[in-house]
Design an enzyme around this catalytic site. Structure first.
Site, short mmCIF file in Angstrom:
data_model
loop_
_atom_site.label_atom_id
_atom_site.label_comp_id
_atom_site.label_asym_id
_atom_site.label_seq_id
_atom_site.Cartn_x
_atom_site.Cartn_y
_atom_site.Cartn_z
N TYR A 11 0.82 -1.22 0.00
CA TYR A 11 0.00 0.00 0.00
C TYR A 11 0.86 1.27 0.00
CZ TYR A 11 -3.26 3.46 1.96
OH TYR A 11 -4.01 4.59 2.22
N SER A 124 6.36 3.63 13.05
CA SER A 124 4.93 3.85 13.27
C SER A 124 4.71 4.67 14.53
CB SER A 124 4.26 2.48 13.45
OG SER A 124 2.98 2.62 13.98
N TYR A 148 3.82 -6.39 17.22
CA TYR A 148 4.08 -5.59 16.03
C TYR A 148 4.75 -4.27 16.41
CZ TYR A 148 3.20 -2.05 12.49
OH TYR A 148 3.36 -0.99 11.62
N LYS A 152 8.82 -2.46 15.80
CA LYS A 152 9.21 -1.13 15.30
C LYS A 152 10.17 -0.46 16.29
CE LYS A 152 6.84 -1.30 11.50
NZ LYS A 152 7.55 -1.51 10.23
N PHE A 177 1.70 8.17 10.96
CA PHE A 177 0.46 8.17 11.73
C PHE A 177 -0.55 7.31 10.95
CE2 PHE A 177 1.28 10.32 15.67
CZ PHE A 177 2.64 10.53 15.48
N ASN A 197 -9.27 -4.54 9.50
CA ASN A 197 -9.10 -4.13 10.91
C ASN A 197 -9.15 -2.62 11.03
OD1 ASN A 197 -8.55 -6.69 12.12
ND2 ASN A 197 -6.58 -6.65 11.03
N LEU A 199 -9.98 1.43 10.14
CA LEU A 199 -11.24 2.15 9.99
C LEU A 199 -11.61 2.47 8.53
CD1 LEU A 199 -13.61 3.60 11.31
CD2 LEU A 199 -12.13 5.59 11.64
P1 NAD Z 1 1.57 -3.62 3.05
O1 NAD Z 1 1.34 -4.94 3.71
O2 NAD Z 1 0.56 -3.13 2.08
O3 NAD Z 1 2.99 -3.61 2.34
C1 NAD Z 1 4.10 -4.32 2.82
C2 NAD Z 1 4.72 -5.05 1.64
O4 NAD Z 1 5.87 -5.75 2.12
C3 NAD Z 1 3.78 -6.08 1.01
O5 NAD Z 1 3.80 -5.90 -0.40
C4 NAD Z 1 4.38 -7.41 1.42
O6 NAD Z 1 4.14 -8.41 0.44
C5 NAD Z 1 5.85 -7.06 1.57
N1 NAD Z 1 6.62 -7.91 2.48
C6 NAD Z 1 6.37 -8.18 3.79
N2 NAD Z 1 7.35 -8.96 4.30
C7 NAD Z 1 8.24 -9.17 3.29
C8 NAD Z 1 9.45 -9.87 3.20
N3 NAD Z 1 9.97 -10.53 4.23
N4 NAD Z 1 10.11 -9.86 2.01
C9 NAD Z 1 9.61 -9.20 0.95
N5 NAD Z 1 8.46 -8.50 0.98
C10 NAD Z 1 7.78 -8.50 2.14
O7 NAD Z 1 1.78 -2.56 4.25
P2 NAD Z 1 1.84 -0.97 4.20
O8 NAD Z 1 0.61 -0.45 4.85
O9 NAD Z 1 2.24 -0.50 2.87
O10 NAD Z 1 3.02 -0.73 5.23
C11 NAD Z 1 4.37 -0.57 4.82
C12 NAD Z 1 5.25 -0.40 6.05
O11 NAD Z 1 4.78 0.72 6.79
C13 NAD Z 1 5.25 -1.59 6.99
O12 NAD Z 1 6.55 -1.76 7.51
C14 NAD Z 1 4.30 -1.16 8.09
O13 NAD Z 1 4.59 -1.77 9.31
C15 NAD Z 1 4.57 0.34 8.15
N6 NAD Z 1 3.43 1.11 8.70
C16 NAD Z 1 2.20 1.02 8.12
C17 NAD Z 1 1.13 1.73 8.66
C18 NAD Z 1 -0.24 1.63 8.07
O14 NAD Z 1 -1.20 2.04 8.73
N7 NAD Z 1 -0.43 1.13 6.86
C19 NAD Z 1 1.33 2.57 9.77
C20 NAD Z 1 2.60 2.66 10.32
C21 NAD Z 1 3.67 1.93 9.77
N1 UFG Z 2 -12.13 1.87 14.63
C1 UFG Z 2 -13.49 1.63 14.76
N2 UFG Z 2 -14.04 0.63 14.01
C2 UFG Z 2 -13.30 -0.14 13.16
C3 UFG Z 2 -11.91 0.11 13.05
C4 UFG Z 2 -11.36 1.13 13.80
O1 UFG Z 2 -14.18 2.30 15.52
O2 UFG Z 2 -13.86 -1.05 12.53
C5 UFG Z 2 -11.54 2.99 15.40
C6 UFG Z 2 -10.44 2.57 16.35
O3 UFG Z 2 -10.99 2.21 17.59
C7 UFG Z 2 -9.56 3.83 16.40
C8 UFG Z 2 -9.70 4.41 15.00
O4 UFG Z 2 -10.91 3.85 14.46
O5 UFG Z 2 -10.10 4.74 17.31
C9 UFG Z 2 -8.56 4.07 14.08
O6 UFG Z 2 -8.35 2.65 14.08
P1 UFG Z 2 -7.42 1.93 13.01
O7 UFG Z 2 -7.51 0.46 13.28
O8 UFG Z 2 -7.75 2.39 11.64
O9 UFG Z 2 -5.97 2.50 13.33
P2 UFG Z 2 -5.10 2.45 14.67
O10 UFG Z 2 -4.81 3.86 15.04
O11 UFG Z 2 -5.69 1.58 15.69
O12 UFG Z 2 -3.76 1.74 14.15
C10 UFG Z 2 -3.13 2.07 12.90
C11 UFG Z 2 -2.36 0.85 12.41
C12 UFG Z 2 -1.21 0.55 13.34
C13 UFG Z 2 -0.35 1.78 13.48
C14 UFG Z 2 -1.19 2.96 13.96
C15 UFG Z 2 -0.37 4.23 14.02
O13 UFG Z 2 -3.22 -0.29 12.32
O14 UFG Z 2 -0.42 -0.48 12.80
O15 UFG Z 2 -2.28 3.17 13.06
O16 UFG Z 2 0.20 4.50 12.80
F1 UFG Z 2 0.62 1.53 14.37
#
Ligand code: NAD
Ligand code: UFG
Length: 331
Positions: A11, A124, A148, A152, A177, A197, A199
């Site tokens: 993503y 994160s 998880y 980080k 964020f 999972n 929102l």
């Molecule tokens: P995502 O799952 O869409 O992308 C991660 C990519 O990494 C996927 O394409 C997956 O196939 C690949 N991948 C995972 N493990 C691998 C491995 N061992 N070797 C090769 N490829 C591998 O996730 P995203 O939302 O794009 O997140 C990217 C990064 O940002 C992650 O490290 C995640 O922890 C971090 N992050 C995401 C969020 C969020 O809300 N999306 C918030 C904070 C931090």
């Molecule tokens: N929420 C709902 N209903 C849902 C999903 C979420 O009410 O179905 C609420 C949660 O309680 C929270 C807010 O929406 O108050 C945001 O929830 P998310 O699950 O979208 O995001 P989080 O802030 O819980 O966590 C996300 C990522 C984490 C990351 C964090 C900070 O999932 O991996 O943001 O970047 F660490």
């Protein structure tokens, strides 16, 4: 620059590849497609009209990673590849510690061996735990509520130690964020596995009729309307933040919050989505979700001051683009 993007089919990685290509850089993607599809790479090329080299490898595999470094002139690495499902990490902690830590160690070792000095790491806001808002980079990191989050914290620590021992390295640790939204083409966006999972993907699936109604996890938090407050950032702003960080890296470790600096409650986001897209989102209030905190938003003054970067897109645009992607998306 020629940038190795691990997890570039995912993503945030896919949107960042677009931003890198549009800024004139070249991109090599390394992804095992564990949580993404190869067609995302094609879509990045379609959007940008540029070519990408890609390797289907697991970045915990040191030999496979070294082959990429040996066969390409690499100027920098952005390390997105990681597992990110908070709930799953509590059930399969070793899978998370192994994947997220080993990949980071393998990549930094390769960087040192091949003289690649620029490294950008996806961290994160979860590392702040239950500190009081706004979160700023110099805060002590409190215990996170899941493995998880701990991966980080640990990767940040590893990178900081490695940078001290290798002064030619320039490392940016970017604490994201809540990224939401999608590229305006509607071709790439967030595709969660199974029932979302998070929102925004839950809201867009309710809008599409795939899910019946949103469950709001608690309305008794000490926030503006009792629902949880988060700092939503458009994924394209986040992507551009990576380019700016990469281009301005200097020696040592630099930690930046990438957020909008504004808190938005669950109910406010639902209303913004309804308004932006003229769709009603049915919801019910249910119990709090274990491990959730009341409020999470960034102090963004450091990244603004040092890199001149600030998020530009508002919540309305995030809702519009998230829905445009979901509407167009076919399995
Ligand atoms: P995502 O799952 O869409 O992308 C991660 C990519 O990494 C996927 O394409 C997956 O196939 C690949 N991948 C995972 N493990 C691998 C491995 N061992 N070797 C090769 N490829 C591998 O996730 P995203 O939302 O794009 O997140 C990217 C990064 O940002 C992650 O490290 C995640 O922890 C971090 N992050 C995401 C969020 C969020 O809300 N999306 C918030 C904070 C931090
Ligand atoms: N929420 C709902 N209903 C849902 C999903 C979420 O009410 O179905 C609420 C949660 O309680 C929270 C807010 O929406 O108050 C945001 O929830 P998310 O699950 O979208 O995001 P989080 O802030 O819980 O966590 C996300 C990522 C984490 C990351 C964090 C900070 O999932 O991996 O943001 O970047 F660490």
């Amino acid at each position: 620059m020629n940038i190795l993007v691990t997890g570039g089919a995912g993503y945030i990685g896919s949107h960042t590849c677009i931003a890198l290509l549009e800024a004139g850089h070249s991109v090599i993607i390394a992804d095992n497609f564990y949580n993404s599809k190869p067609k995302n790479v094609e879509k990045i090329m379609e959007i940008t009209n540029k070519t990408i080299t890609f390797y289907e490898i697991d970045v915990t595999n040191a030999a496979a990673v070294e082959r990429i470094f040996g066969n390409n002139q690499i100027d920098g690495v952005i390390h997105f590849a990681g597992l990110k499902a908070v709930g799953e990490s509590t059930k399969k902690p070793l899978k998370y510690y192994y994947n997220n830590l080993v990949s980071t160690i393998v990549l930094t070792k390769a960087c040192i061996k091949y003289g690649v000095n620029r490294f950008v790491f996806s961290s994160s806001a979860t590392v702040y735990g239950d500190n009081s808002v706004p979160f700023f980079e110099t805060m002590n990191l409190l215990q996170t509520t899941n493995p998880y989050g701990e991966t980080k914290v640990m990767c940040e620590r590893i990178l900081s130690d490695v940078a001290i021992a290798n002064p030619s390295l320039s490392i940016a640790i970017l604490r994201y964020f809540n990224p939401i939204g999608a590229h305006e083409s509607g071709l790439i966006g967030e595709v969660p596995n199974g029932i979302p999972n998070n929102l925004m993907p839950y809201i867009t699936q309710v809008a599409k009729g795939k899910l019946e109604k949103l469950k709001i996890y608690g309305n008794d938090y000490p926030t503006i309307d009792g629902t949880g407050v988060r700092d939503y950032i458009h994924v394209l702003d986040l992507a551009e933040g990576h380019v700016v960080a990469l281009e301005n890296l200097t020696n040592g470790v630099h930690i930046y919050n990438l957020g909008s600096g504004k808190g938005t409650s669950v109910l406010e986001l639902v209303k913004a989505f309804e308004h932006a897209n003229d769709i009603e989102i049915p919801y019910e209030i249910v119990d709090r979700r274990p491990g959730d905190i009341a409020e999470c938003y960034a102090d963004v003054s450091k990244v603004e001051r040092e890199l001149g970067w600030a998020a530009k897109r508002n919540v309305y645009e995030m809702c519009r683009d998230a829905w445009w992607f979901e509407r167009n998306y076919k399995e």
